[in-house]
Motif scaffolding. Structure first.
Motif, PDB file in Angstrom:
ATOM      1  N   VAL A  66       0.858  -1.187   0.000  1.00  0.00           N
ATOM      2  CA  VAL A  66       0.000   0.000   0.000  1.00  0.00           C
ATOM      3  C   VAL A  66       0.890   1.232   0.000  1.00  0.00           C
ATOM      4  N   ILE A  67       0.820   2.025  -1.077  1.00  0.00           N
ATOM      5  CA  ILE A  67       1.678   3.196  -1.234  1.00  0.00           C
ATOM      6  C   ILE A  67       0.824   4.416  -1.572  1.00  0.00           C
ATOM      7  N   PRO A  68       1.350   5.613  -1.316  1.00  0.00           N
ATOM      8  CA  PRO A  68       0.552   6.811  -1.587  1.00  0.00           C
ATOM      9  C   PRO A  68       0.339   7.084  -3.070  1.00  0.00           C
ATOM     10  N   GLU A  69       1.410   6.928  -3.872  1.00  0.00           N
ATOM     11  CA  GLU A  69       1.341   7.329  -5.273  1.00  0.00           C
ATOM     12  C   GLU A  69       2.072   6.321  -6.153  1.00  0.00           C
ATOM     13  N   ILE A  70       1.321   5.627  -6.975  1.00  0.00           N
ATOM     14  CA  ILE A  70       1.949   4.657  -7.869  1.00  0.00           C
ATOM     15  C   ILE A  70       2.797   5.366  -8.923  1.00  0.00           C
ATOM     16  N   ASP A  71       2.387   6.579  -9.340  1.00  0.00           N
ATOM     17  CA  ASP A  71       3.130   7.283 -10.392  1.00  0.00           C
ATOM     18  C   ASP A  71       4.315   8.079  -9.858  1.00  0.00           C
ATOM     19  N   SER A  72       4.549   8.053  -8.554  1.00  0.00           N
ATOM     20  CA  SER A  72       5.759   8.653  -8.006  1.00  0.00           C
ATOM     21  C   SER A  72       6.958   7.797  -8.402  1.00  0.00           C
ATOM     22  N   PRO A  73       8.016   8.376  -8.971  1.00  0.00           N
ATOM     23  CA  PRO A  73       9.172   7.555  -9.370  1.00  0.00           C
ATOM     24  C   PRO A  73       9.757   6.745  -8.219  1.00  0.00           C
ATOM     25  N   TYR A  74       9.805   7.334  -7.028  1.00  0.00           N
ATOM     26  CA  TYR A  74      10.350   6.594  -5.881  1.00  0.00           C
ATOM     27  C   TYR A  74       9.497   5.375  -5.568  1.00  0.00           C
ATOM     28  N   PHE A  75       8.182   5.575  -5.430  1.00  0.00           N
ATOM     29  CA  PHE A  75       7.319   4.459  -5.057  1.00  0.00           C
ATOM     30  C   PHE A  75       7.178   3.446  -6.187  1.00  0.00           C
ATOM     31  N   ALA A  76       7.240   3.906  -7.433  1.00  0.00           N
ATOM     32  CA  ALA A  76       7.204   2.969  -8.553  1.00  0.00           C
ATOM     33  C   ALA A  76       8.421   2.053  -8.528  1.00  0.00           C
ATOM     34  N   ASP A  77       9.585   2.625  -8.255  1.00  0.00           N
ATOM     35  CA  ASP A  77      10.815   1.837  -8.179  1.00  0.00           C
ATOM     36  C   ASP A  77      10.759   0.882  -6.987  1.00  0.00           C
ATOM     37  N   LEU A  78      10.292   1.380  -5.833  1.00  0.00           N
ATOM     38  CA  LEU A  78      10.164   0.530  -4.654  1.00  0.00           C
ATOM     39  C   LEU A  78       9.198  -0.621  -4.923  1.00  0.00           C
ATOM     40  N   ALA A  79       8.091  -0.334  -5.594  1.00  0.00           N
ATOM     41  CA  ALA A  79       7.118  -1.382  -5.912  1.00  0.00           C
ATOM     42  C   ALA A  79       7.734  -2.436  -6.826  1.00  0.00           C
ATOM     43  N   ALA A  80       8.467  -2.002  -7.848  1.00  0.00           N
ATOM     44  CA  ALA A  80       9.096  -2.952  -8.770  1.00  0.00           C
ATOM     45  C   ALA A  80      10.079  -3.857  -8.045  1.00  0.00           C
ATOM     46  N   THR A 290      22.407  13.226  -5.206  1.00  0.00           N
ATOM     47  CA  THR A 290      21.235  12.754  -4.469  1.00  0.00           C
ATOM     48  C   THR A 290      21.619  11.769  -3.378  1.00  0.00           C
ATOM     49  N   VAL A 291      20.731  11.610  -2.425  1.00  0.00           N
ATOM     50  CA  VAL A 291      20.835  10.525  -1.452  1.00  0.00           C
ATOM     51  C   VAL A 291      20.117   9.309  -2.030  1.00  0.00           C
ATOM     52  N   SER A 292      20.811   8.176  -2.054  1.00  0.00           N
ATOM     53  CA  SER A 292      20.263   6.958  -2.653  1.00  0.00           C
ATOM     54  C   SER A 292      19.916   5.943  -1.562  1.00  0.00           C
ATOM     55  N   PRO A 293      18.620   5.772  -1.253  1.00  0.00           N
ATOM     56  CA  PRO A 293      18.242   4.711  -0.321  1.00  0.00           C
ATOM     57  C   PRO A 293      18.376   3.358  -1.015  1.00  0.00           C
ATOM     58  N   ASP A 294      18.719   2.331  -0.272  1.00  0.00           N
ATOM     59  CA  ASP A 294      18.800   0.993  -0.839  1.00  0.00           C
ATOM     60  C   ASP A 294      17.392   0.401  -0.873  1.00  0.00           C
ATOM     61  N   LYS A 295      16.673   0.650  -1.963  1.00  0.00           N
ATOM     62  CA  LYS A 295      15.268   0.244  -2.040  1.00  0.00           C
ATOM     63  C   LYS A 295      15.106  -1.280  -2.106  1.00  0.00           C
ATOM     64  N   VAL A 320      16.714  -0.689   9.923  1.00  0.00           N
ATOM     65  CA  VAL A 320      17.277   0.429   9.166  1.00  0.00           C
ATOM     66  C   VAL A 320      17.999  -0.104   7.940  1.00  0.00           C
ATOM     67  N   ALA A 321      17.564   0.350   6.771  1.00  0.00           N
ATOM     68  CA  ALA A 321      18.211  -0.008   5.510  1.00  0.00           C
ATOM     69  C   ALA A 321      19.324   1.002   5.207  1.00  0.00           C
ATOM     70  N   PRO A 322      20.336   0.602   4.460  1.00  0.00           N
ATOM     71  CA  PRO A 322      21.439   1.527   4.165  1.00  0.00           C
ATOM     72  C   PRO A 322      21.074   2.585   3.127  1.00  0.00           C
ATOM     73  N   HIS A 323      21.890   3.619   3.088  1.00  0.00           N
ATOM     74  CA  HIS A 323      21.776   4.669   2.072  1.00  0.00           C
ATOM     75  C   HIS A 323      23.183   5.143   1.737  1.00  0.00           C
ATOM     76  N   ARG A 324      23.304   5.898   0.643  1.00  0.00           N
ATOM     77  CA  ARG A 324      24.593   6.497   0.299  1.00  0.00           C
ATOM     78  C   ARG A 324      24.363   7.790  -0.461  1.00  0.00           C
ATOM     79  N   LEU A 325      25.314   8.685  -0.361  1.00  0.00           N
ATOM     80  CA  LEU A 325      25.265   9.927  -1.118  1.00  0.00           C
ATOM     81  C   LEU A 325      25.929   9.714  -2.467  1.00  0.00           C
ATOM     82  N   VAL A 326      25.203  10.015  -3.543  1.00  0.00           N
ATOM     83  CA  VAL A 326      25.719   9.866  -4.907  1.00  0.00           C
ATOM     84  C   VAL A 326      26.010  11.270  -5.448  1.00  0.00           C
ATOM     85  N   VAL A 327      27.285  11.565  -5.615  1.00  0.00           N
ATOM     86  CA  VAL A 327      27.697  12.906  -6.035  1.00  0.00           C
ATOM     87  C   VAL A 327      27.755  12.974  -7.562  1.00  0.00           C
TER      88      VAL A 327
END
Length: 331
Positions: A66-80, A290-295, A320-327
């Motif tokens: 259950v996600i707020p927005e299917i057309d959000s790029p973040y949530f679309a990627d997380l869903a995939a 950007t900050v890249s969460p490990d989806k 807690v999942a990892p993240h990294r800064l992508v320069v």
């Protein structure tokens, strides 16, 4: 004739139990063995008997996301990524969208459609923490993202305070001193924006810089148009910022367009950092830091928690999942 579990075992040269472990997503199977079994499954066209498995386990093999927005790029990627991770474990994902509507979130939280699934992965925006904690539906629930005051509920997130702090420290390391934050959501019950603001403020404080209310910009939504509007307002200030930390990449892409519209050079005159590492940011001009969460890891941890709860009673856990800064080029 439909292939059976024993047929796959004979074809792969393994035991029936090993094939069953692969089909059911058991983690502790050697990668080479898993690959060989999967090749046999594909070659023979084996399909698990879901009806029999449901009767045997009392489970459907279905998970709701259950996600707020299917057309959000973040949530679309997380869903995939969730679909792919679940599929490797023999599960099917049903996806529902709430649009952040409080009533729709409450309906899904308190059991609407829960009789169809074994568990729910839920990213709420609008329901209060007390409502989450008071949930009576017995279907296992894992929250995605940060939510304050939700003791007794499993949830998986990245460390948003640390991630925002790192993003702001990166801008400071580039010599920027008038850094704006775009993405504050005073009406949202989701804690993510508050935690990113806290990390931003902490980095400024560590650098001996006071936070400036004029540089902390609220938005109605987290979309490109909101970032564009916020950036135009910042550029109209008597002292515009020399850097901006946006709480989503969509906001940052809107801000990047506003800078282009005003003839402001990025990163020479204005440095820009986003959050989420969506694909558009890799192809923007200039490409977005950007900050890249490990989806993928978020999906894995959430499904692990559902599996643990289905296996036996479990105390609530915050993972807690990892993240990294992508320069990239915007800084």
């Amino acid at each position: 004739m439909n292939a059976k579990l024993r047929d796959v075992a004979e074809h792969a040269g393994v035991s029936v139990r090993t094939v069953s472990n692969v089909v059911n997503g058991f983690r502790y199977v050697a990668p080479a063995t898993r690959e060989r079994v999967q090749a046999s499954i594909d070659a023979l066209g084996y399909r698990p008997n879901l009806a029999a498995r449901t009767l045997r386990r009392g489970q459907t093999g279905l998970v709701a996301l259950v996600i707020p927005e299917i057309d959000s790029p973040y949530f679309a990627d997380l869903a995939a990524r969730t679909v792919r991770t679940a599929e490797a474990r023999g599960l099917t994902v049903l996806i529902d969208q709430t649009d952040g509507d409080p009533e729709r979130e409450k309906q899904l939280l308190h059991g609407r459609r829960s009789q169809l699934v074994d568990g729910v992965l839920f990213s709420p925006w609008a329901v209060p923490p007390a409502e989450l904690a008071a949930r009576t539906d017995t279907v296992p629930l894992v929250l995605l993202g940060e939510h304050d005051g939700t003791a007794g509920v499993d949830h998986v997130a990245i460390d948003n305070v640390a991630a925002a702090r790192e993003a702001t420290e990166h801008l400071l390391s580039r010599g920027r001193r008038r850094i704006a934050a775009v993405g504050i959501q005073p009406r949202s019950l989701n804690a993510t924006a508050r935690q990113r603001l806290a990390g931003y403020r902490a980095a400024l404080s560590d650098a001996g810089l006071p936070s400036d209310p004029a540089l902390e910009v609220p938005v109605r939504r987290l979309h490109r148009a909101d970032g564009h509007q916020a950036m135009l307002g910042l550029l109209d200030l008597p002292r515009p910022p020399d850097a901006v930390f946006c709480f989503t990449d969509e906001l940052a892409l809107g801000a990047l367009r506003a800078a282009a519209d005003r003839g402001v050079a990025v990163p020479d005159s204005l440095a820009l950092v986003g959050f989420d590492d969506i694909e558009d940011g890799r192809f923007s001009v200039p490409a977005l830091t950007t900050v890249s969460p490990d989806k993928t890891r978020i999906a894995e941890l959430a499904l692990d928690r559902l599996a643990a709860r289905l296996a036996s009673p479990q105390p609530a856990t915050s993972l807690v999942a990892p993240h990294r800064l992508v320069v990239r080029e915007t800084t």
